[in-house]
Structures are given as structure tokens and as C-alpha cells.
Write an enzyme that holds these catalytic residues in place. Structure first.
Site: not given
Ligand SMILES: Cc1ncc(COP(=O)(O)O)c(C=O)c1O
Length: 403
Positions: A252, A138, A223
Site C-alpha cells: 500500500k 485480512f 502484516d
Molecule cells: C492487512 C492487509 N494485508 C494484505 C492485504 C492485501 O493487499 P493487496 O490487496 O495489495 O494484495 C490488504 C489489503 O487490503 C490488507 O489490508
């Protein structure tokens, strides 16, 4: 007087893309949250791994208050002190030489993927554009990031996707090898897959992917939006593997609840960028960066980082007590306080039931897919709060088991 703002109003006025709990939180302090009726909840969800220092940490409140009386926003036509301070902290403590600030994880990843494509196109060939990513990954909800993410339920139904993205099974080095070639631009992965069920990369896999990237002049992108900034017990998770990425994204916990994200990279890769190639209005704004600086200084201490493993051990001990009685968990996953409890097969597809019933017993938890419960509390949650929350959670488990 009863509030006119009710949960029913949500169903009338908000785009129907979420199914929030039936109560509305109105106040938070540390690892406790209160709803409109004054009911108190223990928070093991932490705003989905965001509130790394709990709710309304006094140092973050102070940073926000002080900055709010100085300067809120100047755009990127001008720079600002908190952004430069936060960038310097990230550089001093990681592999990176250059930082791009944005507002969300998706935006940091969008920037990372654009940078990777731009770099390999500029340096090598217009055809070096293949992005290798992983099933269950994700990376956010923009169209590029859902397309790189490996979950059709998020990416399908919106028409033609960005091209040249390929997905293979996570932790399967042979699968990466089979699709890696000189047209590969980047490999993108979460060292611990957050939304996808909390699988952790094996060291051999990360080392192998790094070697393949080096062999084919492809970039390695981590990521760490969910697993970064202290959550797994080191500032960033890559530091536990000794595998250095070319680009890393963080969000986050970076703002402890204030929206901010960052993309970290090296001087060499950043060298292909120049004014106008990418941008954002709010990224790196002084309020977000002032809070980010305060959060960084607290999280990046031995006390907080070492405390993560101690707290994980208490969580697992408590979950084991529950499991001795109810036999619901099959294994524990993830790292540090990105903790998953995989359900036994007879409870598969019931993760949401555990979560919903937990709120009836005044404890907030998460799921990661249909079969895994997820705990992402404050990194400084107190031992007695873990124990109290778990005794509430045990009652929820009993209810699900008996239902
Ligand atoms: C690993 C990862 N990347 C990207 C995102 C996306 O972040 P945002 O919701 O702040 O756009 C998330 C959100 O849960 C995530 O867990």
C-alpha cells in the site's frame, strides 16, 4: 463532448467482483479528486490507505518520470539500482536484514507464509507447519492468504484449502496459548486489523505472543500492509510496541499508489532460501522501486510522522462535532490515520450507506466491515481539507440519520 467511457460499461466488461461508485475519477491532486464531469471530491479514503502522500505528489511524479526514461524492467535475472536502494532504506530503518519485493500485499504475505513454512520445515521438522491466525484478519486474496485470513466470506467456496491453519480471537492471549505447541510454524497478525474493523493489538497481547513464539520456536509475522509505512505515526507500527517480528510485510503506502510490496526478514530466517525457492517476474522492478524510494524519503521524516497524530486529533475533533449533533458514533478506533468510527447499534449494518451518501456530498470515505466507518487519508492532508471534507460529511450523516 461526453465521454464514451461510462460507469455502465463497467457492468458489461469488468468481472463482477466490485461495486464501484457511480462516478469515474479521472484526475487527482493532493487530497482532491475530480470526476468525468469536473466535480471535485475530498479524498479521505486514499485508495484504501495507499495514497499516503495524496495524488500525484510532485516528488513521486518526478521519480516516475525520471525512471521511465532510464529503465523499466530487466527481470530478476539482473538486479537494478532502485531495488537495491529501496532495500537498503528498509534495512537501515527496521529490524530487517533481507528484503523480498513483490507487487501486492497478498504476494508479500504469500511469500511470508511460504518462507515461514520453509524455515521451520528445514530447521526443525516436516510437521512444524501450523499457522495460527485471527478471526477478522485480512491478508489478501490468493488462496493461501484468504485461508490464513479469518473471514469465511473470502475463503469459502473455492474447494479444499491449504491445511494446518487455525484461527482464534484477536487480542486473546489465552486462546493463542491453547493452540500453540511445538508443531507451530508461525503466528500471523495485523498490529491494527485494517479490514476487520480496526481493532488494535494490546501491548500485552503482542508481548505475550512474542514470548510464546520464542518458547516454541515459532515465527512471528506482522502484516503491516495497511498499518505500516507511516500510517499509524511511526514508520512501522511494531516500533510503537517494541515487539520485533521475524517477518514483516509492507505494501500500500510503500509505493504511494504505484504497485509494490515488500517482505522484510532477518538474515537467520532468510538463510534457508536459495535461488529458485521463490520468485516473481515484476517484484522489485525499477519503476516501482524508484517511486518507493521517493515515497520512503518523504514519509520517513519527523515532519510527516509527527503530523499523523496532529491530523488524527483534528479528524476526531471534527467527528465529535458531528456526533454532538447526530449521535451516530460509539467509539473511535485504530491508530494514527488508520482511523475508525464505530457506529451506534441503531446504525449497525449501515456503514455502506454512509459511504455511498458521502460521495453524493463529494467526500470519499471507507468502511471496515458493516459497523465501522474508516478514514485513511493522505498523511499530509491539509487541515482546511479535513475541515471542508468533514463539513461535507456532516451533511451526508444528516441525510442518513433522517432517511
Ligand atoms: C492487512 C492487509 N494485508 C494484505 C492485504 C492485501 O493487499 P493487496 O490487496 O495489495 O494484495 C490488504 C489489503 O487490503 C490488507 O489490508
Amino acid at each position: 463532448m461526453k465521454s464514451l467511457i461510462t460507469r455502465e460499461l463497467f457492468d458489461k466488461v469488468i468481472l463482477p467482483i466490485y461495486a464501484p461508485a457511480q462516478f469515474i475519477p479521472v484526475k487527482g491532486k493532493g487530497s482532491r479528486v475530480w470526476d468525468q464531469n469536473g466535480e471535485e471530491y475530498i479524498d479521505f479514503a486514499g485508495g484504501i490507505a495507499v495514497n499516503a502522500l495524496g495524488h500525484c505528489h510532485p516528488k513521486l511524479v518526478q521519480a516516475l518520470q525520471e525512471q521511465s526514461e532510464k529503465l523499466w524492467h530487466v527481470s530478476n535475472v539482473f538486479t537494478n539500482e532502485p531495488a537495491l536502494q529501496l532495500a537498503q532504506k528498509l534495512i537501515d530503518n527496521t529490524f530487517a536484514d533481507r528484503i523480498f519485493f513483490a507487487n501486492s500485499g497478498a504476494e508479500a504475505n504469500e511469500a511470508a507464509f511460504k518462507l515461514a513454512r520453509h524455515y521451520t520445515i528445514e530447521k526443525y521438522s516436516p510437521y512444524k507447519t501450523k499457522i495460527i491466525a485471527f478471526y477478522q484478519a485480512f491478508h489478501g486474496r490468493t488462496f493461501f492468504t484468504v485461508s490464513v485470513g479469518g473471514q469465511a466470506k473470502y475463503s469459502d467456496g473455492f474447494g479444499p484449502k491449504p491445511a494446518d491453519i487455525i484461527h482464534v480471537p484477536f487480542n486473546d492471549l489465552d486462546a493463542v496459548k491453547a493452540v500453540m505447541d511445538d508443531h507451530t510454524c508461525a503466528v500471523v497478525l495485523e498490529p491494527v486489523q485494517g479490514e476487520g474493523g480496526l481493532a488494535s493489538a494490546t501491548p500485552e497481547f503482542l508481548q505475550g505472543v512474542r514470548a510464546l513464539c520464542d518458547e516454541h520456536n515459532a515465527l512471528l509475522i506482522f502484516d503491516e500492509v495497511q498499518c505500516g509505512m507511516g500510517r499509524t505515526g511511526s514508520l512501522y507500527t511494531y516500533q510503537q510496541y517494541n515487539v520485533i517480528p521475524d517477518i514483516l510485510t509492507s505494501a500500500k503506502a510503500l509505493g504511494g499508489g504505484f504497485p509494490i510490496s515488500a517482505m522484510l526478514t532477518t538474515e537467520k530466517i532468510a538463510s534457508v532460501m536459495h535461488p529458485g525457492v521463490h520468485g516473481t517476474t515484476y517484484g522489485g522492478n525499477p519503476l516501482a522501486c524508484a517511486v518507493g524510494c521517493a515515497a520512503f524519503d518523504i514519509i520517513n521524516t519527523a515532519e510527516v510522522l509527527e503530523g499523523v497524530q496532529k491530523r488524527r486529533a483534528i479528524f476526531i475533533e471534527q467527528l465529535e462535532n458531528i456526533n454532538d449533533k447526530f449521535k451516530v458514533f460509539r467509539e473511535y478506533r485504530g491508530k494514527g490515520l488508520l482511523l475508525g468510527a464505530e457506529l451506534q447499534p441503531q446504525f449497525h449494518n449501515k456503514a455502506r450507506d454512509f459511504l455511498n451518501i458521502a460521495t453524493d456530498f463529494k467526500v470519499m470515505i471507507l468502511n471496515a466491515g458493516p459497523n465501522v466507518l474508516r478514514f485513511t487519508p493522505s498523511l499530509i492532508i491539509e487541515e482546511n481539507e479535513i475541515k471542508e471534507g468533514m463539513s461535507r460529511f456532516a451533511k451526508a450523516v444528516e441525510k442518513v440519520v433522517n432517511s
